[in-house]
Design an enzyme around this catalytic site. Structure first.
Site, PDB file in Angstrom:
ATOM      1  N   GLN A 144      29.929  20.545  -7.355  1.00  0.00           N
ATOM      2  CA  GLN A 144      30.483  19.220  -7.046  1.00  0.00           C
ATOM      3  C   GLN A 144      31.354  19.259  -5.794  1.00  0.00           C
ATOM      4  OE1 GLN A 144      30.329  20.565 -10.062  1.00  0.00           O
ATOM      5  NE2 GLN A 144      29.991  19.026 -11.674  1.00  0.00           N
TER       6      GLN A 144
ATOM      7  N   HIS B 178      20.269  28.010 -11.281  1.00  0.00           N
ATOM      8  CA  HIS B 178      21.052  29.083 -11.886  1.00  0.00           C
ATOM      9  C   HIS B 178      20.430  30.454 -11.628  1.00  0.00           C
ATOM     10  CE1 HIS B 178      23.351  26.013 -13.848  1.00  0.00           C
ATOM     11  NE2 HIS B 178      22.320  25.561 -14.531  1.00  0.00           N
TER      12      HIS B 178
ATOM     13  N   LYS C 149       0.858  -1.186   0.000  1.00  0.00           N
ATOM     14  CA  LYS C 149       0.000   0.000   0.000  1.00  0.00           C
ATOM     15  C   LYS C 149       0.892   1.232   0.000  1.00  0.00           C
ATOM     16  CE  LYS C 149      -4.092   0.027   0.559  1.00  0.00           C
ATOM     17  NZ  LYS C 149      -5.165  -0.113  -0.461  1.00  0.00           N
TER      18      LYS C 149
ATOM     19  N   ASN D  78      21.618  22.594  -9.762  1.00  0.00           N
ATOM     20  CA  ASN D  78      22.249  23.915  -9.716  1.00  0.00           C
ATOM     21  C   ASN D  78      21.192  24.925 -10.155  1.00  0.00           C
ATOM     22  OD1 ASN D  78      23.916  26.119  -9.738  1.00  0.00           O
ATOM     23  ND2 ASN D  78      25.574  25.122 -10.863  1.00  0.00           N
TER      24      ASN D  78
ATOM     25  N   PHE E  85      32.869  29.698 -10.826  1.00  0.00           N
ATOM     26  CA  PHE E  85      32.982  28.561 -11.748  1.00  0.00           C
ATOM     27  C   PHE E  85      33.947  28.971 -12.850  1.00  0.00           C
ATOM     28  CE2 PHE E  85      31.069  25.691 -15.119  1.00  0.00           C
ATOM     29  CZ  PHE E  85      31.598  24.529 -14.568  1.00  0.00           C
TER      30      PHE E  85
ATOM     31  N   ARG F 133      29.576  34.471  -7.870  1.00  0.00           N
ATOM     32  CA  ARG F 133      28.237  34.162  -8.362  1.00  0.00           C
ATOM     33  C   ARG F 133      27.356  33.713  -7.205  1.00  0.00           C
ATOM     34  NH1 ARG F 133      28.089  28.027 -10.982  1.00  0.00           N
ATOM     35  NH2 ARG F 133      29.056  27.003  -9.192  1.00  0.00           N
TER      36      ARG F 133
ATOM     37  N   THR G 246      -3.344  -5.340   0.626  1.00  0.00           N
ATOM     38  CA  THR G 246      -2.773  -4.010   0.836  1.00  0.00           C
ATOM     39  C   THR G 246      -3.612  -3.221   1.832  1.00  0.00           C
ATOM     40  OG1 THR G 246      -3.959  -2.972  -1.019  1.00  0.00           O
ATOM     41  CG2 THR G 246      -1.849  -4.025  -1.501  1.00  0.00           C
ATOM     42  N   ASP G 247      -4.909  -3.511   1.892  1.00  0.00           N
ATOM     43  CA  ASP G 247      -5.756  -2.843   2.872  1.00  0.00           C
ATOM     44  C   ASP G 247      -5.347  -3.223   4.296  1.00  0.00           C
ATOM     45  OD1 ASP G 247      -8.250  -1.121   3.158  1.00  0.00           O
ATOM     46  OD2 ASP G 247      -8.817  -2.864   4.362  1.00  0.00           O
TER      47      ASP G 247
END
Length: 299
Positions: free
Chosen positions: A220, A248, A15, A246, A160, A177, A60-61
């Site tokens: 990274q 941006h 479930k 990332n 970067f 940045r 599942t119940d």
């Protein structure tokens, strides 16, 4: 040559996404646990698939009802709650040899009324979602905690540079940045005798601390620093995996309007985005495949 036989492969069932809210009313000051729980069983279910024989199919119940019944006794940490469910199903049905139990935990904060926290009125927190997975494989229990949608940003202290350039490269190098991401992480415990709530709070704090500190030459490097910080602090965590977009932020060219822009006005782009994923592990420590089975991607 004859065609190969068609046979049943790996399977599980259960479930999914049982929304359970537990209100603890032991005093006038109530507590709320709000979970989204999934239960999936693994074992001898071949006859159900191949012959329509449901003799081994725990409905599942029933799994849903078990989740609610166990919540009546209290939930505690999501990891501990899932371990209770795993032990119940594996011990109650001899043909159930394992399974996967997952939970998302949603945070609520007390509403301030008259300058004080209200005893029984709450507002949904806008912070990250806590996650937990317990995988039972015979007598083994693998506990994987985590979080998702932990949105963080640093307005400087990131760059970067020095990446390859070819005829299709238009991105300008920068040493200043915005770095922003939505952290999704999962960490596997080396053992189960852990104060999961305390450890979660510590890991969250360590991730934020490592993100904030120091200069980031790229997402990274920041990801690895975050993972290393956690593993160095807690020897009961065997490994940690990340998925981090990332997000941006591009400097807007205001020169057509006769204005400068010294890295103050940005366009926040929602897509496309870089997607950085990696595992940070302890050298020489094997990662059991069974623990991560059924967890999509890195997180």
């Amino acid at each position: 040559m004859s065609e190969p036989a068609i046979v049943l492969g790996a399977n599980q069932y259960g479930k999914a996404e049982v929304r359970v809210v537990k209100v603890t009313r032991e005093t006038a000051r109530h507590e709320i646990d709000d979970l989204n729980v999934t239960s999936q069983l693994r074992g001898d279910f071949a006859a159900a698939h191949l012959a329509g024989d449901n003799a081994h199919v725990v409905p599942t119940d029933t799994q849903k009802n078990t989740i609610f019944a166990f919540a009546r006794d209290g939930i505690g940490s999501p990891e501990a709650f899932l371990l209770r469910l795993a032990d119940h199903f594996v011990s109650s049905f001899e043909w159930v040899t394992g399974g996967r139990w997952a939970a998302e935990r949603f945070a609520w904060q007390r509403i301030l009324a008259g300058g004080a926290e209200h005893d029984h009125a709450f507002v949904r927190s806008g912070h990250e979602v806590r996650t937990a997975v317990v995988v039972a494989d015979g007598d083994d229990r693998h506990v994987i905690a985590g979080l998702r949608d932990l949105t963080v940003m640093k307005s400087t202290g990131s760059g970067f540079e020095d990446y390859p350039h070819d005829r299709y490269t238009t991105l300008a190098e920068t040493h200043d940045r915005i770095l922003a991401t939505d952290v999704s992480a999962r960490w596997r415990y080396a053992r189960a005798d852990v104060d999961f709530d305390a450890r979660y709070a510590s890991v969250r704090a360590l991730l934020l601390e490592a993100f904030a500190e120091g200069y980031s030459p790229g997402l990274q490097a920041t990801l690895f620093a975050m993972g290393r910080r956690v593993l160095e602090a807690h020897d009961d965590i065997a490994e940690i995996r990340f998925s981090m977009p990332n997000n941006h932020h591009f400097v807007v060219d205001l020169s057509p309007f006769g204005l400068d822009n010294p890295n103050e006005v940005f366009h926040a782009a929602d897509r496309p985005y870089g997607l950085i994923e990696a595992a940070v592990v302890r050298e020489g420590v094997a990662s059991p495949a069974a623990a991560w089975e059924g967890i999509a991607g890195f997180c």
